[in-house]
Design a protein around this motif. Structure first.
Motif, PDB file in Angstrom:
ATOM      1  N   SER A  42       0.626  -1.220  -0.096  1.00 26.20           N
ATOM      2  CA  SER A  42       0.121  -0.057  -0.081  1.00 26.20           C
ATOM      3  C   SER A  42       0.827   1.134   0.173  1.00 26.20           C
ATOM      4  O   SER A  42       0.499   2.385  -0.252  1.00 26.20           O
ATOM      5  N   GLY A  43       1.983   1.214   0.466  1.00 25.67           N
ATOM      6  CA  GLY A  43       2.874   2.120   0.494  1.00 25.67           C
ATOM      7  C   GLY A  43       3.763   2.505  -0.577  1.00 25.67           C
ATOM      8  O   GLY A  43       4.571   3.528  -0.818  1.00 25.67           O
ATOM      9  N   LEU A  78       3.320   5.865  -2.795  1.00 21.77           N
ATOM     10  CA  LEU A  78       2.964   6.982  -2.264  1.00 21.77           C
ATOM     11  C   LEU A  78       3.739   7.967  -2.761  1.00 21.77           C
ATOM     12  O   LEU A  78       3.653   9.182  -2.726  1.00 21.77           O
ATOM     13  N   LYS A 110      -6.392  10.521  -0.432  1.00 19.55           N
ATOM     14  CA  LYS A 110      -5.925   9.415   0.596  1.00 19.55           C
ATOM     15  C   LYS A 110      -6.684   9.529   1.818  1.00 19.55           C
ATOM     16  O   LYS A 110      -6.255   8.763   2.887  1.00 19.55           O
ATOM     17  N   PHE A 159      -2.229   6.531   8.149  1.00 20.65           N
ATOM     18  CA  PHE A 159      -0.993   6.333   7.652  1.00 20.65           C
ATOM     19  C   PHE A 159      -0.469   7.393   6.815  1.00 20.65           C
ATOM     20  O   PHE A 159       0.815   7.641   6.684  1.00 20.65           O
ATOM     21  N   PHE A 160      -1.389   7.707   5.738  1.00 20.55           N
ATOM     22  CA  PHE A 160      -0.994   8.590   4.749  1.00 20.55           C
ATOM     23  C   PHE A 160      -0.621   9.781   5.012  1.00 20.55           C
ATOM     24  O   PHE A 160       0.158  10.675   4.795  1.00 20.55           O
ATOM     25  N   THR A 198       2.678   9.817   7.131  1.00 22.16           N
ATOM     26  CA  THR A 198       3.875   9.791   6.405  1.00 22.16           C
ATOM     27  C   THR A 198       4.148  11.111   5.689  1.00 22.16           C
ATOM     28  O   THR A 198       5.238  11.630   5.374  1.00 22.16           O
ATOM     29  N   PHE A 241       4.196  -0.088   6.302  1.00 23.81           N
ATOM     30  CA  PHE A 241       3.703   0.843   5.292  1.00 23.81           C
ATOM     31  C   PHE A 241       4.713   1.867   5.084  1.00 23.81           C
ATOM     32  O   PHE A 241       5.165   2.246   3.824  1.00 23.81           O
ATOM     33  N   PHE A 242       5.598   2.415   5.983  1.00 18.49           N
ATOM     34  CA  PHE A 242       6.632   3.355   5.799  1.00 18.49           C
ATOM     35  C   PHE A 242       7.744   2.735   5.099  1.00 18.49           C
ATOM     36  O   PHE A 242       8.392   3.309   4.343  1.00 18.49           O
ATOM     37  N   TYR A 301       6.790   2.768   1.159  1.00 20.11           N
ATOM     38  CA  TYR A 301       7.134   4.072   0.850  1.00 20.11           C
ATOM     39  C   TYR A 301       8.516   4.642   0.655  1.00 20.11           C
ATOM     40  O   TYR A 301       8.990   4.970  -0.181  1.00 20.11           O
ATOM     41  N   ALA A 309      -2.200   2.836  -5.492  1.00 20.03           N
ATOM     42  CA  ALA A 309      -1.847   3.248  -4.221  1.00 20.03           C
ATOM     43  C   ALA A 309      -3.279   3.633  -3.590  1.00 20.03           C
ATOM     44  O   ALA A 309      -3.484   4.129  -2.331  1.00 20.03           O
TER      45      ALA A 309
END
Length: 367
Positions: free
Chosen positions: A58-59, A62, A77, A133-134, A137, A177-178, A181, A366
């Motif tokens: 998912s990341g 991004l 997002k 998370f979006f 980040t 997640f990070f 990204y 994404a």
């Protein structure tokens, strides 16, 4: 090259959504039946990487959109997922409300519904936490990636178990997640490298699978039992070495990359191959399956268990998983064919706060 990358990302997302449906289906069947089946071993094996791979994927894209104007970023997002959360929360409550009302009355239904805006409801927690998370980040994008990753890895390792889904899942999942990204360029390069070296990829996957199996199914020694939490025995957990701090982080990252590697190798198959096409379609429509699998899953579980036609719990779990994956696909096809119900899987115009045209690029994956 971009098309190949999107191909393997869609395949990875397709595999991820199958594992998620499998977990809910299998554990639901076993809870209702009061017994475990052979599918429980598959769920247990997948536990260390089941959600880490979903968040890492998912990341991945991004970085392509993180510098959008704030209004557009919030629309794509935050509002995007908020719309689907509220819609499908309401739909699920239509089916859940009678049971809640029977136990707690009408006030209990209202209270549970309102509480779902604080504590995510059931299977919908993933799309509830993604906007968080979006946003986070975006706020830390100027902080050195290694520093943020180190802090998040520490959060995953610490025994943070408050009982609140948002807090616990944020601490336990954001690192993946990070990582998707921050390390996307390296992940894409590694996937392309493995795609061109299938024998190396297969050997690496075999080694990973062996290590995963040993760490999942070997009980943690009594001397380390105090490090295990109740969560170590939930969602398919068996209280093995895989549930211990640091090891769980290692297996989460390794397992997420194993899915990347598997998907990169599968993307070598011709586009007409049924496995390639099926996983790619599921991946590109993963939100369809994620939102709608609960009903066909629940109906199939109830029918199979009450009918007694099939006695084997593992087989019932497998068929329930299949129904949970195929049911939303059929619903989506009916919506496309009839022209009614598009709002179930696509935001209507009134739910869009930024009207800028959306390019059909890899970044859409994404969203």
């Amino acid at each position: 090259m971009e098309k190949q990358r999107v191909d393997w990302v869609d395949i990875a997302k397709g595999m991820c959504i199958i594992f998620v449906v499998m977990m809910h289906s299998t554990l639901g069947v076993e809870k209702a039946a009061g017994a475990e089946g052979w599918m429980h071993y598959v769920v247990s094996f997948a536990k260390p990487f089941r959600m880490p791979d979903f968040f890492l994927i998912s990341g991945l894209f991004l970085g392509l959109v993180i510098d959008r104007p704030w209004r557009r970023y919030i629309d794509r997002k935050v509002v995007h997922f908020l719309y689907f959360y509220i819609l499908w929360l309401t739909i699920q409550f239509v089916f859940k409300a009678p049971g809640i009302a029977a136990e707690e009355g009408a006030r209990g239904v209202v209270s549970a519904y309102l509480m779902s805006f604080v504590e995510p409801f059931g299977t919908l927690w993933f799309i509830y936490i993604l906007p968080v998370f979006f946003l986070v980040t975006r706020l830390v994008k100027r902080v050195p990636a290694w520093l943020v990753f180190s802090a998040l890895a520490l959060l995953e390792t610490l025994p943070i178990h408050t009982g609140w889904v948002m807090i616990d899942e944020f601490c336990g999942r954001f690192v993946y997640f990070f990582a998707g990204y921050a390390f996307a360029p390296a992940i894409f390069r590694a996937a392309d490298w493995l795609r061109q070296r299938p024998l190396v990829g297969l050997a690496g996957l075999a080694l990973w699978a062996l290590v995963e199996y040993v760490l999942v199914f070997t009980p943690a020694p009594p001397s380390l039992a105090s490090l295990l939490t109740p969560e170590a025995f939930m969602s398919g957990g068996r209280g093995g070495w895989s549930e211990l701090p640091l090891i769980s982080l290692f297996l989460g990252l390794a397992g997420a990359f194993a899915i990347v590697a598997t998907s990169a190798l599968l993307s070598r198959l011709a586009g007409a191959n049924p496995l390639h096409r099926g996983l790619s379609w599921l991946g590109s429509h993963s939100i369809v399956v994620y939102l709608a699998f609960f009903l066909p899953m629940a109906v199939t579980r109830t029918v199979l268990l009450k009918s007694g036609v099939i006695a084997d719990i593992g087989t019932i779990s497998f068929l329930t998983t299949a129904a949970g994956v195929v049911g939303p696909v059929i619903l989506y096809a009916l919506v496309q064919w009839s022209g009614y119900g598009h709002f179930l899987f696509k935001r209507p115009a009134w739910a869009i706060i930024d009207r800028a045209p959306q390019k059909k690029t890899a970044a859409v994956a994404a969203e």
